[in-house]
Design an enzyme around this catalytic site. Structure first.
Site, PDB file in Angstrom:
ATOM      1  N   HIS A  93     -36.429   1.873  41.370  1.00 36.36           N
ATOM      2  CA  HIS A  93     -36.842   3.377  41.392  1.00 36.36           C
ATOM      3  C   HIS A  93     -36.966   4.018  39.839  1.00 36.36           C
ATOM      4  O   HIS A  93     -35.271   4.276  39.691  1.00 36.36           O
ATOM      5  CB  HIS A  93     -36.079   4.417  42.141  1.00 36.36           C
ATOM      6  CG  HIS A  93     -36.393   5.452  42.121  1.00 36.36           C
ATOM      7  ND1 HIS A  93     -36.528   6.820  43.099  1.00 36.36           N
ATOM      8  CD2 HIS A  93     -36.955   6.163  41.305  1.00 36.36           C
ATOM      9  CE1 HIS A  93     -36.942   7.785  43.247  1.00 36.36           C
ATOM     10  NE2 HIS A  93     -36.949   7.806  42.142  1.00 36.36           N
ATOM     11  N   ASP A 105     -33.374   6.298  39.382  1.00 37.52           N
ATOM     12  CA  ASP A 105     -34.827   7.407  39.322  1.00 37.52           C
ATOM     13  C   ASP A 105     -34.867   7.550  37.739  1.00 37.52           C
ATOM     14  O   ASP A 105     -35.134   8.701  37.649  1.00 37.52           O
ATOM     15  CB  ASP A 105     -34.059   8.544  40.162  1.00 37.52           C
ATOM     16  CG  ASP A 105     -35.388   9.301  40.081  1.00 37.52           C
ATOM     17  OD1 ASP A 105     -36.460   9.408  39.649  1.00 37.52           O
ATOM     18  OD2 ASP A 105     -34.933  10.606  40.674  1.00 37.52           O
ATOM     19  N   ASN A 115     -45.813   8.288  40.417  1.00 35.30           N
ATOM     20  CA  ASN A 115     -46.865   9.659  40.392  1.00 35.30           C
ATOM     21  C   ASN A 115     -46.724   9.112  38.159  1.00 35.30           C
ATOM     22  O   ASN A 115     -46.618  10.155  37.623  1.00 35.30           O
ATOM     23  CB  ASN A 115     -45.525  10.979  40.206  1.00 35.30           C
ATOM     24  CG  ASN A 115     -44.212  10.540  39.503  1.00 35.30           C
ATOM     25  OD1 ASN A 115     -44.015   9.554  38.869  1.00 35.30           O
ATOM     26  ND2 ASN A 115     -43.545  11.380  38.910  1.00 35.30           N
ATOM     27  N   HIS A 135     -38.918  10.489  49.226  1.00 35.64           N
ATOM     28  CA  HIS A 135     -37.941  11.748  48.465  1.00 35.64           C
ATOM     29  C   HIS A 135     -38.283  12.603  49.172  1.00 35.64           C
ATOM     30  O   HIS A 135     -38.978  12.872  49.660  1.00 35.64           O
ATOM     31  CB  HIS A 135     -38.927  11.559  47.451  1.00 35.64           C
ATOM     32  CG  HIS A 135     -39.090  13.167  46.428  1.00 35.64           C
ATOM     33  ND1 HIS A 135     -38.453  13.107  44.918  1.00 35.64           N
ATOM     34  CD2 HIS A 135     -38.861  14.735  46.481  1.00 35.64           C
ATOM     35  CE1 HIS A 135     -38.259  14.509  44.828  1.00 35.64           C
ATOM     36  NE2 HIS A 135     -38.385  15.076  45.058  1.00 35.64           N
TER      37      HIS A 135
END
Ligand code: DOR
Ligand code: ZN
Ligand code: ZN
Length: 417
Positions: free
Chosen positions: A53, A298, A87, A172
């Site tokens: 991630h 993340d 994204n 998410h």
């Protein structure tokens, strides 16, 4: 390549050994192999770390990070494989962007980069993206990261299609209507600071929904960045029932609590937000008993301008890929929660298993992806020294233990301190 005098982390224990690498593969692990080589001086050899991630920001947000800077940061952090979230701008929702990322990463040539495709076109939550075409181009999973797919029927279809293509959805979990602009955890510290809070329920409701969908459809699902004690409980209960659910958390959720927001440092702003001590302890418990399968970063690099504004206005995210190993080792292994073998499992074998990636364990015959660390070295986090363009870390100035010394991918040294 011959690596001598390593403490090699194997699945069944740590053994003092030499490693012989030929043609990009580990061909021998033995107590002593004749020949000249690199003396590891008793340093620890881990299977190449895998971060499933990461936000690399390219294409579109190269001011925050690009594939090259992100990969440099990754190998410095000990990672030989990373998965990058969709994204981007344009969104990674088609085979062209997937191919672009893979090609650019191959040119950079530092670590393996596996793109994650968006679930819906443009991450707009309306139409499913071209899942089969992205898989064919090399996407290893699907995610709408940064958002939840609000429409439950669409999400059910996504999980079914993903499974038909051998992919898993990385979810998410955030009920946007309940978050309602909240920027921190709802609790004592949101009250004290006057910052708008967001309830645990906003995360838990969607964790529960994704579990329900996976259970009903009998397909796998993966829960991203778990931050709540109640989320851990939902996942533990689901696993007990045999639901094919896996989960990840990040170092900031088992190291910090929302007490860290008291100074209004925007580098503590992350989504989901830092929670409370009982959450932190439950996350640690979940890592210990395997409810939480893996540790990810993340890694969410941001530009100075995105973070150096009022707390409410700042971007969510922590640049975490260069501190993940040391924070995890310090908190979990030095903290007596996991053995080093278990940490290797959470940071390498588990993500490999969840995404069916090659690698994750050290044994004869496997691809030569490995990370050499000094478990005794103490150092202080200084974002000015990050390879990542994102200097946004709430860990600046923190003393940690465990330092990456060398990262080897496909038998080649990609990073050496
Ligand atoms: O803190 C976060 N940052 N959480 C997310 O879900 C997205 C990420 C980002 O892209 O910056
Ligand atoms: Zn996310
Ligand atoms: Zn993310």
């Amino acid at each position: 390549m011959l690596l001598k005098n390593g403490m090699v982390v194997l699945q069944d224990g740590v053994k003092k050994a030499d490693l012989l690498i030929e043609n990009g593969r580990i061909c021998k692990i033995a107590p002593s192999i004749a020949g000249d080589g690199i003396d590891l001086n008793g340093r620890t050899v881990l299977p190449g770390l895998i971060d499933m991630h990461v936000h690399l920001r390219e294409p579109g947000y190269e001011k925050k990070e690009n594939i090259e800077s992100g990969c440099r940061a990754a190998v410095k952090g000990g990672f030989t494989q990373i998965c990058c979230m969709p994204n981007t701008k344009p969104v990674t929702d088609n085979k062209v962007v997937v191919s672009y990322i893979k090609n650019r990463a191959r040119e950079v040539g530092l670590c393996k980069v596996h793109p994650v495709g968006a679930i819906t076109e443009g991450q707009e939550g309306k139409n499913l993206a071209a899942i089969g075409a992205m898989k064919a181009a090399g996407a290893v999973a699907l995610s709408e990261d940064g958002k939840t797919v609000v429409n439950t029927k669409l999400m059910a279809n996504a999980m079914q299609y993903a499974s038909d293509f051998g992919l898993v959805c990385l979810c998410h979990c955030e009920d946007h209507s309940l978050v309602d602009g909240g920027v921190v955890n709802e609790g004592y510290h949101s009250t004290l600071t006057g910052l708008k809070g967001s309830l645990r329920a906003a995360e838990d409701i969607i964790i529960a929904r994704e579990i329900c969908l996976a259970e009903s459809l009998d397909v796998p699902v993966h829960i991203c960045h778990v931050s709540t004690y109640s989320g851990v409980q939902l996942i533990r209960d689901a696993k007990k029932r045999g639901v094919k659910v896996t989960a990840e958390t990040c170092p900031h959720y088992f190291t910090l609590t929302d007490e860290a927001i008291a100074g209004f440092d925007p580098d503590t702003k992350v989504n989901p937000p830092l929670r409370e001590e009982k959450d932190r302890l439950a996350i640690i418990e979940g890592l210990s008993d395997g409810t939480i399968d893996c540790i990810v970063t993340d890694h969410a690099p941001h530009h100075y301008d995105d973070k150096h504004v009022e707390y409410d206005m700042a971007a969510f995210g922590i640049s975490g890929i260069e501190t993940s190993f040391a924070l995890s080792y310090t908190q979990l292994v030095k903290g007596g929660v996991l053995t080093i073998e278990q940490l290797a499992e959470r940071m390498s074998a588990a993500p490999a298993r969840i995404l069916s990636l090659e690698g994750g364990v050290l044994q004869e015959g496997v691809v030569a992806d490995l990370t050499v660390v000094d478990l005794n070295e103490e150092w202080t986090v200084d974002p000015a020294l990050f390879e990542s363009k994102g200097k946004n870390t709430p860990f600046k100035g923190r003393k940690v233990c465990g330092r990456v010394k060398m990262t080897v991918s496909d038998g080649e040294i990609k990073y050496q301190e």
